[in-house]
Design an enzyme around this catalytic site. Structure first.
Site, mmCIF file in Angstrom:
data_model
loop_
_atom_site.group_PDB
_atom_site.id
_atom_site.type_symbol
_atom_site.label_atom_id
_atom_site.label_comp_id
_atom_site.label_asym_id
_atom_site.label_seq_id
_atom_site.Cartn_x
_atom_site.Cartn_y
_atom_site.Cartn_z
ATOM 1 N N SER A 144 0.830 -1.207 0.000
ATOM 2 C CA SER A 144 0.000 0.000 0.000
ATOM 3 C C SER A 144 0.866 1.259 0.000
ATOM 4 O O SER A 144 1.972 1.266 0.574
ATOM 5 C CB SER A 144 -0.881 -0.022 1.243
ATOM 6 O OG SER A 144 -1.362 1.261 1.519
ATOM 7 N N TYR A 169 -2.162 -0.526 10.054
ATOM 8 C CA TYR A 169 -2.396 -1.055 8.703
ATOM 9 C C TYR A 169 -1.112 -0.939 7.882
ATOM 10 O O TYR A 169 -0.635 -1.914 7.289
ATOM 11 C CB TYR A 169 -3.545 -0.294 8.032
ATOM 12 C CG TYR A 169 -3.682 -0.581 6.555
ATOM 13 C CD1 TYR A 169 -4.034 -1.839 6.101
ATOM 14 C CD2 TYR A 169 -3.442 0.407 5.603
ATOM 15 C CE1 TYR A 169 -4.148 -2.120 4.741
ATOM 16 C CE2 TYR A 169 -3.550 0.147 4.244
ATOM 17 C CZ TYR A 169 -3.903 -1.116 3.816
ATOM 18 O OH TYR A 169 -4.007 -1.386 2.475
HETATM 19 N N1 LIG Z 1 -8.426 -0.153 -2.635
HETATM 20 C C1 LIG Z 1 -7.341 0.574 -2.371
HETATM 21 O O1 LIG Z 1 -7.311 1.792 -2.579
HETATM 22 C C2 LIG Z 1 -6.100 -0.080 -1.803
HETATM 23 C C3 LIG Z 1 -4.981 0.733 -1.560
HETATM 24 C C4 LIG Z 1 -3.829 0.155 -1.045
HETATM 25 C C5 LIG Z 1 -3.787 -1.202 -0.809
HETATM 26 N N2 LIG Z 1 -4.882 -1.972 -1.024
HETATM 27 C C6 LIG Z 1 -4.784 -3.411 -0.743
HETATM 28 O O2 LIG Z 1 -5.276 -4.125 -1.867
HETATM 29 C C7 LIG Z 1 -5.895 -5.340 -1.467
HETATM 30 C C8 LIG Z 1 -7.310 -5.404 -2.023
HETATM 31 O O3 LIG Z 1 -8.021 -4.277 -1.534
HETATM 32 P P1 LIG Z 1 -9.540 -3.983 -1.874
HETATM 33 O O4 LIG Z 1 -9.680 -2.518 -2.001
HETATM 34 O O5 LIG Z 1 -10.006 -4.855 -2.965
HETATM 35 O O6 LIG Z 1 -10.191 -4.391 -0.465
HETATM 36 P P2 LIG Z 1 -11.443 -5.325 -0.125
HETATM 37 O O7 LIG Z 1 -11.617 -5.213 1.349
HETATM 38 O O8 LIG Z 1 -12.585 -4.984 -1.000
HETATM 39 O O9 LIG Z 1 -10.909 -6.764 -0.516
HETATM 40 C C9 LIG Z 1 -10.187 -7.590 0.368
HETATM 41 C C10 LIG Z 1 -10.923 -8.919 0.434
HETATM 42 O O10 LIG Z 1 -10.172 -9.794 1.267
HETATM 43 C C11 LIG Z 1 -11.077 -10.568 2.017
HETATM 44 N N3 LIG Z 1 -10.403 -11.028 3.236
HETATM 45 C C12 LIG Z 1 -10.008 -10.285 4.297
HETATM 46 N N4 LIG Z 1 -9.467 -11.068 5.243
HETATM 47 C C13 LIG Z 1 -9.513 -12.342 4.763
HETATM 48 C C14 LIG Z 1 -9.116 -13.587 5.278
HETATM 49 N N5 LIG Z 1 -8.596 -13.700 6.509
HETATM 50 N N6 LIG Z 1 -9.290 -14.690 4.514
HETATM 51 C C15 LIG Z 1 -9.845 -14.594 3.276
HETATM 52 N N7 LIG Z 1 -10.271 -13.436 2.740
HETATM 53 C C16 LIG Z 1 -10.090 -12.312 3.476
HETATM 54 C C17 LIG Z 1 -12.235 -9.640 2.333
HETATM 55 O O11 LIG Z 1 -13.446 -10.333 2.598
HETATM 56 C C18 LIG Z 1 -12.316 -8.799 1.062
HETATM 57 O O12 LIG Z 1 -13.307 -9.289 0.174
HETATM 58 C C19 LIG Z 1 -5.823 -5.343 0.059
HETATM 59 O O13 LIG Z 1 -4.685 -6.075 0.428
HETATM 60 C C20 LIG Z 1 -5.640 -3.889 0.417
HETATM 61 O O14 LIG Z 1 -4.975 -3.728 1.649
HETATM 62 C C21 LIG Z 1 -6.052 -1.440 -1.526
#
Ligand SMILES: NC(=O)c1ccc[n+]([C@@H]2O[C@H](COP(=O)([O-])OP(=O)(O)OC[C@H]3O[C@@H](n4cnc5c(N)ncnc54)[C@H](O)[C@@H]3O)[C@@H](O)[C@H]2O)c1
Length: 358
Positions: A144, A169
């Protein structure tokens, strides 16, 4: 042979879009997600339905085939369940892994630290262990932009020191990068950590500002403007990220020295993946108001704990590997988000709005 890829967090925002892209590109895709209730699980089930998976009869750890994409199978599986994960790796034999499952969100990490340690540290460790014992050609994982903390020199390059995270985080994501280096160095797992910058788009996350602001503005409720709007974000449209990741999957790092002055080597790299054109919060809200054709009621609030002032990606390292990234403009990207949002929430479409499909 059709390459097989595991996508963790497949019912999540980015995971859902990735699954569609990878199926269209000819991969055999296995998706897993625990469908937790950090935000409305109905949205996660909606994404699954959109990819041909009926979440109703899902049983723990059992793969079901998509009714829409024959090359896609999904299982409700928690990455903290090491034995279920090991069984999956053992029976499936993946070529690639795209690890997106995590407890996301900066502010929630202030109130729910346990989730971050168990999902992001232990869960990630389980993925690393599986890729060590059932070797893959490339493990890509979500880091991130938050690892940059409150650094002020922009744009952010991957080689600047990032050891001052301002939220748990961010600390878990930085820890993932360190654990990944060790697994690559010790066990030759080819690894790429992707530092995402504020991803937005249709089927997005309700905990993120573009989504929660849209909800509040359409409900006539006030929106909170932190730090008097003196915040900048490098908003990145989801299709641009998805397109870049798909191009990166079959391009793992080759054997490389750690860095000058450090002995040892690994098949490891960290890459920014962002729009490289940050906007101040006020510009972003005005664009959202234009798209929604509604005016926001603004309430100024002080800076929130864990938040950073600015994010701005330097993507030259990524582009030296995959070529130019797609750069969807904020106007086009927010336009597509708002069109999806109105349809999802059954909101009336204004007379002069663009009515073409999302
Ligand atoms: N969206 C953004 O702007 C952004 C920015 C930086 C980093 N990220 C990272 O990108 C990745 C995806 O983010 P996103 O925006 O799609 O978030 P999101 O929360 O929509 O997707 C993450 C998914 O992981 C699943 N999950 C969480 N814990 C779990 C577990 N223990 N076992 C199985 N599944 C699990 C959740 O149910 C969720 O559907 C994440 O790692 C997030 O930290 C996202």
């Amino acid at each position: 042979m059709t390459p097989k890829i595991l996508v963790t967090g497949a019912a999540g925002f980015i995971g859902f879009h990735m699954v569609k892209k990878l199926c269209a590109s000819g991969y055999q895709v296995v998706g897993i997600d625990n469908l937790n209730s950090y935000y409305d699980p109905e949205l996660k089930k909606g994404r699954l339905a959109e990819s041909g998976i009926n979440a109703g009869p899902l049983k723990e750890n059992e793969l079901v085939t998509s009714a829409k994409f024959p090359s896609y199978r999904f299982a409700k599986l928690d990455i903290r369940d090491k034995s279920a994960l090991e069984k999956l790796f053992n029976t499936e034999g993946f070529d690639y892994v795209l690890h997106l499952a995590a407890q996301a969100g900066v502010r929630y990490s202030i109130t729910h630290p346990d989730e971050y340690i168990s999902c992001n540290i232990t869960g990630f460790y389980n993925i690393l262990e599986c890729c060590r014992h059932w070797p893959v050609k490339h493990l890509l994982f979500a880091s991130s932009s938050s690892v940059y903390g409150n650094r002020t020199e922009v744009p952010f390059r991957e080689d600047i020191p990032v050891d001052k995270p301002v939220s748990l985080y961010a600390a878990t994501k930085k820890s993932n990068e360190l654990m990944a280096y060790t697994y690559s160095h010790l066990y030759r797992v080819p690894l790429t950590g992707l530092r995402f910058f504020t991803v937005y788009g249709p089927w997005g996350r309700p905990d993120m500002a573009y989504f929660s602001f849209s909800e509040k503005i359409t409900n006539g409720e006030p929106i909170s403007i932190f730090n008097n709007g003196n915040l900048q974000r490098d908003f990145t449209y989801v299709d641009d990220i998805v397109d870049a990741i798909e191009r990166l999957v079959n391009k793992p790092e080759t054997e490389k020295e750690a860095e000058p002055g450090v002995k040892g080597s690994a098949l490891y790299r960290i890459l920014n993946i962002g729009h490289s054109d940050p906007v101040v919060l006020d510009t972003f809200i005005r664009e959202l108001e234009k798209q929604l054709q509604l005016e926001a009621i603004r309430i100024n609030k002080p800076m929130q704990a864990g938040d950073v002032l600015t994010t701005y990606a330097d993507v030259s390292a990524l582009e030296s590997i995959i070529g130019k990234m797609k750069h969807t403009s904020l106007t086009d990207g927010l336009g597509r988000f708002v069109k999806w949002y109105r349809a999802y929430k059954n909101l009336p479409v204004p007379e002069n709005a663009d009515k073409s499909a999302v």
